[in-house]
Design a protein around this motif. Structure first.
Motif: not given
Length: 361
Positions: A252-272
Motif C-alpha cells: 500500500a501507498h503510505p498516504r493514499d488508501p486508493d493507491t496500491l503496488f502489485l507484482l503479478p506472476l504468470n500463474g501457479d502452473q506456468a513457472g511463477r
C-alpha cells in the motif's frame, strides 16, 4: 537533520542492510548478518530504530534477532517461541509486526502466532488462534503451513489480522482472545465446483492496509486479487485489467488508501515468473478499478525471476519510494512511486523480504 534511508533485506543466507539518503540514488550494502541464518522477514521501529529479524529452519530452530545499533551487533531469542511438548516443533519464525502500543507479534511455521511485550526477549503463544475450530482443516501451501502475514490496527491494540497458508485471513478484535475467519468473497479455485467460496481454507498470499483507513484491506490471493472496505468481512475482486490473477506481494501507498503496488506472476502452473518474462510493477490509483504497468528501467526480456510475498516495500518519503527483491538476488528501487526503476544491488542470496526505514540523523 538529514534524512537517512535504510532498506532491510531478509535472504536465505542472512539479513542485509542498504543505506542511502533522501535522494535514494546511491546505496551502500552491509551484511550478511544473523550468522547467515535463513531470515524470512526484517522489520524496524521507525521511532527507535530497533531492528528485528525473524528466521531459522528445522536445523537451527526458530528465533527472532534484534539490533539496537543499526545492525552493527545482534542478539537473538527463542524464549517461549515453542509449542507445548508433544506438538509438532516450530521450524522457523516467518513474520513480524509491531503493534501500536509496542507489542511485537511473530508468525511461525507450523502456523501459529506469538506475542512479546518486552521487545522480543520472551514470547507467549496466542493459543486461541491455534485452537480455532477450523485448525484441523489448515493445509500447507508451497512454502509450508505458515502464518506469513500480520496486520496490526494502527491505533487499536486489540485489532489484528493474520494471513495463513493454506487457511485464509483471520481477525481478532479482543487482543487475540478470539478469532474469526475473514474470507467471504475470495475464491478457492482448486476446490470442487460449488465449494469455491468457503468460510476458510483459501490460500492468501499477502495483505495490505490502506493508509488512514484501517478497514480498507487489499489481498493478493492464490486465486485472485481483492479489496475489502469493511475490515475483511467481505471481499470484492479487483483483478480485472491485470495480466494474471496470481502473485505474491502487494504494498500500500503510505498516504493514499486508493493507491496500491502489485507484482503479478504468470500463474501457479506456468513457472511463477514475470508475465511474458518482462518485468513490471502494476499500480492502481483508484482502489483497483484500473491498473497501470510500470516498466521503465526494469528488464523487458528474459526476466524469469519471481518475487516472494514479503519482498516488496514502500517508504514514507514524498514521492514514495518503492522497492522489490527477486528470487535471483537483485534489488530494484524507484524513487518516484514506480515511474522509473533502477537495480541497486545484485547477486544477493534469494531475497525473502524487503522493508524500508526512514530516519532522521
Amino acid at each position: 537533520m538529514a534524512t537517512r534511508m535504510m532498506l532491510l533485506v531478509g535472504t536465505k543466507k542472512g539479513a542485509f542492510i542498504l543505506e542511502g539518503d533522501a535522494a535514494r540514488r546511491d546505496w551502500s550494502l552491509r551484511g550478511p548478518f544473523c550468522e547467515t541464518w535463513p531470515i524470512n522477514q526484517v522489520i524496524a521501529d521507525p521511532k527507535t530504530g530497533t531492528i528485528w529479524a525473524a528466521g531459522g529452519n528445522e536445523w537451527f530452530g526458530p528465533a527472532v534477532w534484534r539490533s539496537t545499533d543499526g545492525g552493527a551487533s545482534w542478539t537473538h531469542s527463542s524464549a517461549g517461541l515453542a509449542y507445548a511438548a508433544g506438538e509438532t516443533p516450530i521450524k522457523s519464525a516467518w513474520s513480524l509486526a509491531l503493534g501500536p502500543t509496542g507489542t511485537l507479534w511473530a508468525g511461525v511455521e507450523p502456523a501459529g502466532l506469538f506475542r512479546s511485550d518486552d521487545g522480543g526477549d520472551n514470547w507467549t503463544h496466542v493459543t486461541a488462534l491455534t485452537e480455532h475450530p477450523s485448525r484441523a482443516d489448515w493445509q500447507p501451501g508451497g512454502g509450508g503451513m505458515i502464518l506469513h502475514g500480520i496486520l496490526p490496527h494502527p491505533t487499536d491494540p486489540d485489532r489484528l489480522w493474520v494471513a495463513i497458508s493454506v487457511a485464509g485471513v483471520f481477525a481478532t478484535e479482543d487482543g487475540g482472545a478470539s478469532w474469526a475467519p475473514r474470507n467471504r468473497g475470495t475464491r478457492q479455485d482448486y476446490a470442487p465446483e460449488g465449494e469455491r467460496y468457503p468460510e476458510h481454507g483459501q490460500c492468501v498470499h499477502a495483505l495490505a492496509m490502506g493508509a488512514g483507513n484501517p478497514d480498507r484491506l487489499y489481498q493478493q490471493n492464490h486465486c485472485g486479487m481483492y479489496r475489502s472496505d469493511d475490515g475483511g468481512r467481505g471481499w470484492t475482486s479487483i483483478e480485472a485489467g491485470l495480466p494474471s490473477s496470481f502473485g505474491f506481494p502487494a504494498v500500500a501507498h503510505p498516504r493514499d488508501p486508493d493507491t496500491l503496488f502489485l507484482l503479478p506472476l504468470n500463474g501457479d502452473q506456468a513457472g511463477r515468473f514475470m508475465p511474458d518474462a518482462a518485468a513490471a510493477v502494476w499500480r492502481t490509483r483508484d482502489a483497483g478499478a484500473s491498473w497501470q504497468a510500470l516498466r521503465q528501467g526494469l528488464p523487458q526480456a528474459s526476466a524469469y525471476f519471481g518475487v516472494l510475498r514479503q519482498a516488496m516495500a514502500a517508504d514514507t518519503l514524498e514521492p514514495a519510494g518503492v522497492y522489490f527483491g527477486t528470487s535471483g538476488g537483485a534489488l530494484f528501487a524507484s524513487a518516484d512511486e514506480g515511474e522509473a526503476w533502477s537495480c541497486i544491488a545484485e547477486h544477493l542470496p534469494t531475497i525473502l523480504s524487503v522493508e524500508a526505514l526512514v530516519r532522521d540523523g
